[in-house]
Write a protein that holds these residues in place. Structure first.
Motif, PDB file in Angstrom:
ATOM      1  N   PHE A  48      -5.860   4.540   1.304  1.00 14.11           N
ATOM      2  CA  PHE A  48      -5.849   3.498   2.334  1.00 14.11           C
ATOM      3  C   PHE A  48      -5.377   4.054   3.673  1.00 14.11           C
ATOM      4  O   PHE A  48      -5.996   3.852   4.714  1.00 14.11           O
ATOM      5  N   ASP A  86      -0.468   4.795  -1.191  1.00 11.22           N
ATOM      6  CA  ASP A  86      -1.919   4.723  -1.343  1.00 11.22           C
ATOM      7  C   ASP A  86      -2.581   5.591  -0.265  1.00 11.22           C
ATOM      8  O   ASP A  86      -2.947   5.111   0.811  1.00 11.22           O
ATOM      9  N   LYS A 144       0.822  -1.213   0.000  1.00  4.33           N
ATOM     10  CA  LYS A 144       0.000   0.000   0.000  1.00  4.33           C
ATOM     11  C   LYS A 144       0.857   1.265   0.000  1.00  4.33           C
ATOM     12  O   LYS A 144       0.346   2.348   0.300  1.00  4.33           O
TER      13      LYS A 144
END
Length: 316
Positions: free
Chosen positions: A89, A86, A83
């Motif tokens: 997220f 990201d 991730k």
């Protein structure tokens, strides 16, 4: 002193939104949860719980149970290296949901609990308290800035106070992108010794805890709410990594104190006389929270709970 309190470790499943895989949060409980505990939120993000274990003193001295945990992305909790970058997220809601999940797992809503957040953990604790969660009885924010622009303004002021040769080295290395040289590491160490931890050497628990930043930098490289210090320290400990005297990313202008009027519980603000979280970045909490007390610990920097351990614990 021989420990006379029970200690247990565990993991709780966590349905992290958008994770795409099973997740869990590792935690440790010191003492019995038959009275309201103090839940400790570490910094970074991604620094791990180890450097906050001074708070265990409170269990032995005052009978206060302590809950330590590794936030997702570090330590013994689930990692998300996939991730990296990201921002959809790595959000505040992710960490709030994780804390909610842990509190519910430990069945603390009716017993009650207090929160202590240090550095980034202080920002998280403040954001959580703004939501008026059931069971929250007290909030402690230690070195957690209320405004990222004011935090950065303070850090720039501290950098300007460094010796001219040190400041010049940092500026030259930044301009060249030279973050691995011995000169840069030595110059960064001057800032650390003044404003991060004034103990020499750093306590072992501090060094162990912040090794998490070196081992998995995903969270703090993606979440820029409290970016500068974490990356500086990771670079210093690992002798590698990018420069960290700036905050970048979509949250660089974030000012969590603007929701702090929603905090209803008694709140204690702590920072150090030489803290890189300077007074100007703490004051908005003080001006906005209704039931608030603010103590600045003399002679301390960012690791107030180590540098003024007894006094810190007395205040908590």
């Amino acid at each position: 002193m021989q420990n006379t309190y029970p200690t247990r470790e565990g993991e709780v499943d966590f349905l992290a939104p958008g994770a795409g895989k099973p997740c869990s949060t590792w935690y440790k409980v010191v003492g019995k949860l038959d009275v309201p505990p103090l839940i400790v939120l570490h910094g970074g993000p991604g620094a791990g719980h180890e450097y906050m274990e001074t708070l265990v003193d409170l269990c032995e001295q005052y009978g206060i149970p302590i809950v330590l945990y590794d936030q997702v992305g570090c330590g013994r909790s689930t990692h998300f290296r996939e991730k990296h970058g990201d921002e959809g997220f790595w959000t505040m809601n992710l960490f709030v949901a994780e804390l909610d999940n842990l509190i519910d797992h430990l069945q603390l809503r009716d017993v009650g609990f207090s929160l202590l957040g240090q550095s980034w953990g202080g920002i998280l604790a403040g954001a959580y308290a703004c939501r008026r969660p059931k069971g929250l009885m007290k909030l402690i924010i230690a070195g957690g800035p209320a405004s990222l622009p004011l935090y950065m303004k303070g850090c720039q002021h501290l950098l300007a106070q460094l010796p001219p040769d040190v400041r010049r080295t940092i500026e030259e290395c930044e301009s060249k992108g030279d973050y691995e040289s011995e000169d840069f590491n030595k110059a960064s160490a001057v800032f650390y010794a003044r404003h991060f931890c004034r103990l020499d050497p750093f306590p072992e628990a501090v060094q162990i805890g912040f090794q998490h930043l070196k081992e998995d930098p995903t969270a703090y490289l993606t979440i820029p709410e409290y970016y500068m210090l974490a990356l500086m320290l990771a670079a210093y400990l690992s002798r590698q990594g990018p420069s960290e005297f700036t905050i970048i990313g979509s949250f660089k202008d974030w000012e969590p104190y603007k929701e702090a009027h929603n905090i209803e519980v008694p709140t204690l603000l702590l920072n150090g006389e030489h803290d890189e979280a300077m007074d100007l970045s703490i004051e908005p909490w003080f001006q906005t929270i209704s039931k608030v007390k603010w103590v600045t610990l003399s002679g301390a920097s960012h690791m107030t709970h180590w540098e003024q351990r007894e006094r810190f614990n007395e205040l908590c």
